[in-house]
Design a protein around this motif. Structure first.
Motif, PDB file in Angstrom:
ATOM      1  N   MET A   1       0.830  -1.210   0.000  1.00 15.35           N
ATOM      2  CA  MET A   1       0.000   0.000   0.000  1.00 15.35           C
ATOM      3  C   MET A   1       0.861   1.255   0.000  1.00 15.35           C
ATOM      4  SD  MET A   1      -2.889   1.196   2.753  1.00 15.35           S
ATOM      5  CE  MET A   1      -3.726   2.754   2.600  1.00 15.35           C
ATOM      6  N   ARG A   2       1.948   1.240   0.834  1.00 18.59           N
ATOM      7  CA  ARG A   2       2.792   2.413   0.913  1.00 18.59           C
ATOM      8  C   ARG A   2       3.464   2.694  -0.427  1.00 18.59           C
ATOM      9  NH1 ARG A   2       7.604   3.264   5.237  1.00 18.59           N
ATOM     10  NH2 ARG A   2       8.425   1.413   4.267  1.00 18.59           N
ATOM     11  N   LYS A   3       3.879   1.642  -1.150  1.00 18.46           N
ATOM     12  CA  LYS A   3       4.516   1.836  -2.441  1.00 18.46           C
ATOM     13  C   LYS A   3       3.574   2.548  -3.398  1.00 18.46           C
ATOM     14  CE  LYS A   3       7.116  -1.411  -4.037  1.00 18.46           C
ATOM     15  NZ  LYS A   3       7.575  -2.692  -4.622  1.00 18.46           N
ATOM     16  N   ASN A   4       2.289   2.170  -3.396  1.00 17.05           N
ATOM     17  CA  ASN A   4       1.306   2.813  -4.268  1.00 17.05           C
ATOM     18  C   ASN A   4       1.131   4.284  -3.918  1.00 17.05           C
ATOM     19  OD1 ASN A   4       0.885   0.392  -5.579  1.00 17.05           O
ATOM     20  ND2 ASN A   4      -0.866  -0.174  -4.306  1.00 17.05           N
ATOM     21  N   LEU A   5       1.106   4.603  -2.607  1.00 27.41           N
ATOM     22  CA  LEU A   5       0.930   5.986  -2.180  1.00 27.41           C
ATOM     23  C   LEU A   5       2.137   6.844  -2.542  1.00 27.41           C
ATOM     24  CD1 LEU A   5      -0.712   5.298   1.273  1.00 27.41           C
ATOM     25  CD2 LEU A   5      -1.799   6.450  -0.647  1.00 27.41           C
ATOM     26  N   LEU A   6       3.341   6.272  -2.405  1.00 26.67           N
ATOM     27  CA  LEU A   6       4.539   7.000  -2.782  1.00 26.67           C
ATOM     28  C   LEU A   6       4.541   7.287  -4.273  1.00 26.67           C
ATOM     29  CD1 LEU A   6       7.187   5.100  -0.658  1.00 26.67           C
ATOM     30  CD2 LEU A   6       6.516   7.470  -0.368  1.00 26.67           C
ATOM     31  N   ALA A   7       4.139   6.287  -5.070  1.00 24.59           N
ATOM     32  CA  ALA A   7       4.083   6.481  -6.514  1.00 24.59           C
ATOM     33  C   ALA A   7       3.039   7.528  -6.885  1.00 24.59           C
ATOM     34  CB  ALA A   7       3.771   5.153  -7.205  1.00 24.59           C
TER      35      ALA A   7
ATOM     36  N   ALA B   1       4.737  17.529   4.230  1.00 24.77           N
ATOM     37  CA  ALA B   1       4.730  16.170   4.791  1.00 24.77           C
ATOM     38  C   ALA B   1       5.113  16.228   6.257  1.00 24.77           C
ATOM     39  CB  ALA B   1       5.691  15.261   4.024  1.00 24.77           C
ATOM     40  N   ASP B   2       4.493  15.369   7.056  1.00 27.17           N
ATOM     41  CA  ASP B   2       4.758  15.337   8.494  1.00 27.17           C
ATOM     42  C   ASP B   2       4.743  13.891   8.959  1.00 27.17           C
ATOM     43  OD1 ASP B   2       5.234  16.194  11.053  1.00 27.17           O
ATOM     44  OD2 ASP B   2       3.215  16.947  11.427  1.00 27.17           O
ATOM     45  N   GLU B   3       5.231  13.660  10.193  1.00 25.46           N
ATOM     46  CA  GLU B   3       5.153  12.334  10.796  1.00 25.46           C
ATOM     47  C   GLU B   3       3.707  12.001  11.155  1.00 25.46           C
ATOM     48  OE1 GLU B   3       7.545  12.194  14.259  1.00 25.46           O
ATOM     49  OE2 GLU B   3       9.439  12.549  13.207  1.00 25.46           O
ATOM     50  N   GLU B   4       3.373  10.732  11.089  1.00 29.71           N
ATOM     51  CA  GLU B   4       2.070  10.288  11.570  1.00 29.71           C
ATOM     52  C   GLU B   4       2.083  10.327  13.103  1.00 29.71           C
ATOM     53  OE1 GLU B   4      -1.237  10.163  11.333  1.00 29.71           O
ATOM     54  OE2 GLU B   4      -0.938   9.044   9.465  1.00 29.71           O
ATOM     55  N   SER B   5       0.999  10.791  13.716  1.00 31.27           N
ATOM     56  CA  SER B   5       0.955  10.946  15.170  1.00 31.27           C
ATOM     57  C   SER B   5       0.671   9.614  15.862  1.00 31.27           C
ATOM     58  CB  SER B   5      -0.130  11.946  15.559  1.00 31.27           C
ATOM     59  OG  SER B   5      -1.411  11.412  15.278  1.00 31.27           O
ATOM     60  N   PRO B   6       1.149   9.452  17.117  1.00 35.34           N
ATOM     61  CA  PRO B   6       0.842   8.241  17.883  1.00 35.34           C
ATOM     62  C   PRO B   6      -0.656   8.029  18.055  1.00 35.34           C
ATOM     63  CG  PRO B   6       2.638   9.446  18.901  1.00 35.34           C
ATOM     64  CD  PRO B   6       2.087  10.337  17.826  1.00 35.34           C
ATOM     65  N   ALA B   7      -1.421   9.131  18.133  1.00 37.87           N
ATOM     66  CA  ALA B   7      -2.870   9.010  18.302  1.00 37.87           C
ATOM     67  C   ALA B   7      -3.527   8.301  17.128  1.00 37.87           C
ATOM     68  CB  ALA B   7      -3.496  10.395  18.485  1.00 37.87           C
ATOM     69  N   LYS B   8      -2.861   8.323  15.971  1.00 37.48           N
ATOM     70  CA  LYS B   8      -3.399   7.663  14.778  1.00 37.48           C
ATOM     71  C   LYS B   8      -2.635   6.384  14.435  1.00 37.48           C
ATOM     72  CE  LYS B   8      -5.374  11.825  12.710  1.00 37.48           C
ATOM     73  NZ  LYS B   8      -5.460  12.687  11.513  1.00 37.48           N
ATOM     74  N   GLY B   9      -1.929   5.875  15.426  1.00 35.99           N
ATOM     75  CA  GLY B   9      -1.237   4.600  15.247  1.00 35.99           C
ATOM     76  C   GLY B   9       0.163   4.705  14.695  1.00 35.99           C
TER      77      GLY B   9
ATOM     78  N   VAL C   1      12.131   2.326  15.640  1.00 34.48           N
ATOM     79  CA  VAL C   1      11.124   1.937  14.657  1.00 34.48           C
ATOM     80  C   VAL C   1      10.156   3.102  14.465  1.00 34.48           C
ATOM     81  CG1 VAL C   1       9.324   0.266  14.061  1.00 34.48           C
ATOM     82  CG2 VAL C   1      11.297  -0.452  15.445  1.00 34.48           C
ATOM     83  N   TYR C   2       9.905   3.468  13.212  1.00 41.04           N
ATOM     84  CA  TYR C   2       8.902   4.486  12.887  1.00 41.04           C
ATOM     85  C   TYR C   2       7.752   3.820  12.144  1.00 41.04           C
ATOM     86  CZ  TYR C   2       6.394   8.255  10.604  1.00 41.04           C
ATOM     87  OH  TYR C   2       5.395   9.086  10.172  1.00 41.04           O
ATOM     88  N   THR C   3       6.514   4.066  12.581  1.00 45.33           N
ATOM     89  CA  THR C   3       5.322   3.527  11.942  1.00 45.33           C
ATOM     90  C   THR C   3       4.576   4.670  11.265  1.00 45.33           C
ATOM     91  OG1 THR C   3       5.131   1.834  13.665  1.00 45.33           O
ATOM     92  CG2 THR C   3       3.198   2.223  12.283  1.00 45.33           C
TER      93      THR C   3
ATOM     94  N   THR D   1       0.249   4.129   7.000  1.00 45.12           N
ATOM     95  CA  THR D   1      -0.205   2.874   6.382  1.00 45.12           C
ATOM     96  C   THR D   1       0.103   1.673   7.274  1.00 45.12           C
ATOM     97  OG1 THR D   1       1.858   2.403   5.197  1.00 45.12           O
ATOM     98  CG2 THR D   1       0.279   3.884   4.122  1.00 45.12           C
ATOM     99  N   LYS D   2       0.586   1.949   8.488  1.00 43.71           N
ATOM    100  CA  LYS D   2       0.997   0.922   9.461  1.00 43.71           C
ATOM    101  C   LYS D   2       2.233   0.158   9.011  1.00 43.71           C
ATOM    102  CE  LYS D   2      -2.462   1.928  12.168  1.00 43.71           C
ATOM    103  NZ  LYS D   2      -3.008   3.035  11.380  1.00 43.71           N
TER     104      LYS D   2
END
Length: 223
Positions: A1-7, A125-133, A192-194, A197-198
């Protein structure tokens, strides 16, 4: 999924560039010049121009299997918060201290990790927050997982690396993540960074102070 979003993010950026090129071509055609003609009165032919192609965007610089840890200092590209934009993350420096100003660690040792983060897409672009996993965690050699900002780590402030919010396209920031660790956990580990897209990005962390900002970080941590 992440590859598709990056593309997809790369396509958005490239489409804007192609549209600008098309507009420039239209302006040139409106200047009153006509195609050259041959002696027979027919327009002269010109070689076909190859169509532009949209470059692919690699998801990470590491070539190992999925989930394999990158070397400390190696860059990885990930999806921005809310799956918007492309964020390139490079761990730069790690410093281990037993006090940060007047703040002492609850578990014995603070591990401070600085990160160079850059927006590579047409959107902030920003980091995904812990509140959103999303977010950061430290995984010790025995498998114990510690989230960033745990214990007394959230009380530590490094003014020079105190950034938050979206990073503008093409811009970069150096941010810091702080972990409150036991002496055993602070003998090196894996950060580890999540992302949204998890998906996880992992880096091996040296067991000793390492990186170009060691002296600067220690200066920031003085009382």
């Amino acid at each position: 999924m992440r590859k598709n979003l990056l593309a997809a993010a790369a396509v958005v950026t490239a489409v804007g560039c192609l549209a600008l090129t098309a507009c420039n071509d239209d302006d040139a055609k409106s200047g009153g010049t006509r195609p050259s003609q041959s002696a027979t009165g027919k327009p002269a032919t010109s070689p076909a121009t190859p169509q532009s192609t949209v470059p692919s965007v690699p998801t990470a610089s590491g070539g190992g299997p999925k989930g394999a840890a990158l070397a400390f200092g190696e860059s990885s590209r990930t999806v921005g918060a809310g799956t918007v934009g492309i964020l390139e993350i490079t761990p730069a420096t790690v410093v281990y201290v037993r006090a940060a100003g007047r703040v002492t660690p609850q578990h014995g040792t603070f591990a401070v990790v600085t990160l160079l983060e850059k927006s590579l897409s047409a959107n902030p672009a920003d980091e995904e927050s812990p509140a959103k996993g999303g977010g950061w965690r430290w995984v010790a050699a025995d498998g114990q997982s510690v989230p960033a900002g745990n214990g007394n780590a959230a009380k530590v402030v490094l003014e020079k690396y105190r950034h938050s919010g979206g990073i503008a396209p093409g811009a970069s920031q150096v941010r810091a993540k702080i972990f409150d660790l036991t002496p055993a956990q602070a003998r090196g580990g894996t950060i580890v960074y999540t992302d949204g897209t998890k998906s996880d990005d992992r880096w091996k962390v040296p067991a000793v102070d390492t990186g170009p900002q060691v002296a600067e970080v220690k200066q920031q941590l003085k009382p």
